[in-house]
Design a protein around this motif. Sequence first.
Motif, PDB file in Angstrom:
ATOM      1  N   ALA A 116       0.911  -1.307  -0.088  1.00 20.39           N
ATOM      2  CA  ALA A 116      -0.009  -0.040  -0.098  1.00 20.39           C
ATOM      3  C   ALA A 116       0.807   1.257  -0.133  1.00 20.39           C
ATOM      4  N   GLU A 117       2.000   1.264   0.689  1.00 22.49           N
ATOM      5  CA  GLU A 117       2.934   2.449   0.679  1.00 22.49           C
ATOM      6  C   GLU A 117       3.395   2.481  -0.502  1.00 22.49           C
ATOM      7  N   ILE A 118       3.996   1.599  -1.370  1.00 20.76           N
ATOM      8  CA  ILE A 118       4.545   1.883  -2.557  1.00 20.76           C
ATOM      9  C   ILE A 118       3.594   2.145  -3.465  1.00 20.76           C
ATOM     10  N   HIS A 119       2.397   1.614  -3.487  1.00 19.72           N
ATOM     11  CA  HIS A 119       1.350   2.220  -4.494  1.00 19.72           C
ATOM     12  C   HIS A 119       1.247   3.527  -4.109  1.00 19.72           C
ATOM     13  N   LYS A 120       0.884   4.102  -2.912  1.00 18.66           N
ATOM     14  CA  LYS A 120       0.734   5.499  -2.576  1.00 18.66           C
ATOM     15  C   LYS A 120       1.921   6.532  -3.068  1.00 18.66           C
ATOM     16  N   GLU A 121       3.217   6.003  -2.826  1.00 22.72           N
ATOM     17  CA  GLU A 121       4.339   6.882  -3.061  1.00 22.72           C
ATOM     18  C   GLU A 121       4.548   6.955  -4.447  1.00 22.72           C
ATOM     19  N   LEU A 122       4.402   5.921  -5.228  1.00 23.10           N
ATOM     20  CA  LEU A 122       4.825   5.713  -6.551  1.00 23.10           C
ATOM     21  C   LEU A 122       3.558   6.436  -7.413  1.00 23.10           C
ATOM     22  N   ASN A 123       2.371   6.472  -6.780  1.00 24.49           N
ATOM     23  CA  ASN A 123       1.186   7.014  -7.383  1.00 24.49           C
ATOM     24  C   ASN A 123       0.851   6.175  -8.507  1.00 24.49           C
ATOM     25  N   ILE A 124       1.000   4.823  -8.440  1.00 29.77           N
ATOM     26  CA  ILE A 124       0.595   3.786  -9.336  1.00 29.77           C
ATOM     27  C   ILE A 124      -0.652   2.898  -8.520  1.00 29.77           C
ATOM     28  N   PRO A 125      -1.652   2.170  -9.511  1.00 28.65           N
ATOM     29  CA  PRO A 125      -2.765   1.634  -8.798  1.00 28.65           C
ATOM     30  C   PRO A 125      -2.091   0.486  -7.943  1.00 28.65           C
ATOM     31  N   LEU A 126      -2.949   0.450  -7.121  1.00 31.45           N
ATOM     32  CA  LEU A 126      -2.581  -0.898  -6.124  1.00 31.45           C
ATOM     33  C   LEU A 126      -2.561  -2.119  -6.922  1.00 31.45           C
ATOM     34  N   THR A 127      -3.762  -2.187  -7.798  1.00 31.79           N
ATOM     35  CA  THR A 127      -3.853  -3.624  -8.237  1.00 31.79           C
ATOM     36  C   THR A 127      -2.551  -3.880  -9.163  1.00 31.79           C
ATOM     37  N   GLN A 128      -1.851  -2.761  -9.563  1.00 34.25           N
ATOM     38  CA  GLN A 128      -0.817  -3.104 -10.226  1.00 34.25           C
ATOM     39  C   GLN A 128       0.562  -3.479  -9.736  1.00 34.25           C
ATOM     40  N   VAL A 129       0.498  -3.068  -8.381  1.00 29.34           N
ATOM     41  CA  VAL A 129       1.475  -3.325  -7.346  1.00 29.34           C
ATOM     42  C   VAL A 129       1.083  -4.798  -6.946  1.00 29.34           C
ATOM     43  N   TYR A 130      -0.258  -5.302  -6.744  1.00 23.56           N
ATOM     44  CA  TYR A 130      -0.350  -6.747  -6.182  1.00 23.56           C
ATOM     45  C   TYR A 130      -0.180  -7.727  -7.464  1.00 23.56           C
ATOM     46  N   GLY A 131      -0.433  -7.009  -8.679  1.00 21.86           N
ATOM     47  CA  GLY A 131      -0.306  -7.655  -9.903  1.00 21.86           C
ATOM     48  C   GLY A 131       1.304  -8.524  -9.830  1.00 21.86           C
ATOM     49  N   VAL A 132       2.093  -7.603  -9.693  1.00 24.59           N
ATOM     50  CA  VAL A 132       3.466  -7.925  -9.985  1.00 24.59           C
ATOM     51  C   VAL A 132       3.984  -8.712  -8.626  1.00 24.59           C
ATOM     52  N   ALA A 133       3.360  -8.455  -7.596  1.00 25.08           N
ATOM     53  CA  ALA A 133       3.716  -8.919  -6.248  1.00 25.08           C
ATOM     54  C   ALA A 133       3.178 -10.416  -6.451  1.00 25.08           C
ATOM     55  N   THR A 134       2.196 -10.755  -6.975  1.00 22.92           N
ATOM     56  CA  THR A 134       1.769 -12.101  -6.958  1.00 22.92           C
ATOM     57  C   THR A 134       2.081 -12.852  -8.357  1.00 22.92           C
ATOM     58  N   PHE A 135       2.747 -12.085  -9.469  1.00 20.32           N
ATOM     59  CA  PHE A 135       3.020 -13.100 -10.582  1.00 20.32           C
ATOM     60  C   PHE A 135       4.351 -13.705 -10.336  1.00 20.32           C
ATOM     61  N   PHE A 136       5.490 -13.115  -9.485  1.00 12.96           N
ATOM     62  CA  PHE A 136       6.469 -13.915  -9.427  1.00 12.96           C
ATOM     63  C   PHE A 136       6.563 -14.708  -8.443  1.00 12.96           C
ATOM     64  N   LYS A 137       6.789 -16.031  -8.363  1.00 12.57           N
ATOM     65  CA  LYS A 137       6.974 -16.907  -7.234  1.00 12.57           C
ATOM     66  C   LYS A 137       7.906 -16.572  -6.274  1.00 12.57           C
ATOM     67  N   ALA A 138       8.906 -15.826  -6.757  1.00 16.78           N
ATOM     68  CA  ALA A 138       9.982 -15.501  -5.900  1.00 16.78           C
ATOM     69  C   ALA A 138       9.452 -14.681  -4.606  1.00 16.78           C
ATOM     70  N   PHE A 139       8.241 -13.812  -4.802  1.00 17.35           N
ATOM     71  CA  PHE A 139       7.761 -12.818  -3.810  1.00 17.35           C
ATOM     72  C   PHE A 139       6.698 -13.632  -2.967  1.00 17.35           C
ATOM     73  N   SER A 140       6.921 -13.426  -1.810  1.00 16.56           N
ATOM     74  CA  SER A 140       5.701 -13.767  -0.747  1.00 16.56           C
ATOM     75  C   SER A 140       5.208 -12.819   0.083  1.00 16.56           C
ATOM     76  N   LEU A 141       3.811 -12.825  -0.031  1.00 11.80           N
ATOM     77  CA  LEU A 141       3.069 -11.723   0.807  1.00 11.80           C
ATOM     78  C   LEU A 141       2.668 -12.154   2.287  1.00 11.80           C
ATOM     79  N   GLU A 142       3.530 -13.364   2.348  1.00 12.87           N
ATOM     80  CA  GLU A 142       3.337 -14.016   3.896  1.00 12.87           C
ATOM     81  C   GLU A 142       4.606 -14.023   4.319  1.00 12.87           C
ATOM     82  N   PRO A 143       4.810 -13.842   5.782  1.00 15.08           N
ATOM     83  CA  PRO A 143       6.114 -14.085   6.347  1.00 15.08           C
ATOM     84  C   PRO A 143       6.781 -15.429   5.938  1.00 15.08           C
ATOM     85  N   ARG A 144       8.061 -15.567   5.692  1.00 14.41           N
ATOM     86  CA  ARG A 144       8.780 -16.895   5.341  1.00 14.41           C
ATOM     87  C   ARG A 144       9.597 -17.128   6.464  1.00 14.41           C
ATOM     88  N   GLY A 145      10.151 -18.354   6.623  1.00 13.02           N
ATOM     89  CA  GLY A 145      11.156 -19.056   7.433  1.00 13.02           C
ATOM     90  C   GLY A 145      12.408 -18.143   6.716  1.00 13.02           C
TER      91      GLY A 145
END
Length: 156
Positions: free
Chosen positions: A46-75
């Motif tokens: 949400a902070e990245i979306h606000k600061e870059l002034n780009i749609p939140l859906t775009q930020v989520y789209g990229v964050a969920t597209f790549f398997k290397a990204f995790s939206l949950e804490p990882r070990g």
Amino acid sequence: MKLTAQQLKNKIKPILGKNHNDPAMLVSILQDTQTELGYLPRKALAEIHKELNIPLTQVYGVATFFKAFSLEPRGRHQIQVCMGTACHVRGAEKILDTVERELGIMPGENDKDLRFSLETVNCVGACALGPIVIVDGDYAGEMKIDKVKPLLKNYK
Ligand code: FES
């Protein structure tokens, strides 16, 4: 450790600066954020979306597209047990059972100390060495049930 909104801002701001506050650098920004925080908390997106002034859906789209990204804490350590055909016929199921029992977690979960995250993968191209367990990118081949515990002990 849970960060306050201000602490989160303080961590994100230099990452954005390093990437010239450029929306075209979104993948790099998300990589740096995950390196800094260990994962991508929703508040960080949400902070990245606000600061870059780009749609939140775009930020989520990229964050969920790549398997290397995790939206949950990882070990701190990522364990992958290969369940591809060659590893399967060489006993991968028993290896996975042993890892699950040792850590008390199932694939897709973290242990309670956030020491390990466990997942299964399908064929990592080293079938002759199966069954294979990969920890943080390091391959342990020809795994046996009694090798699991000593392997996990190497990772604090
Ligand atoms: S099936 Fe496990 S490496 Fe190919």
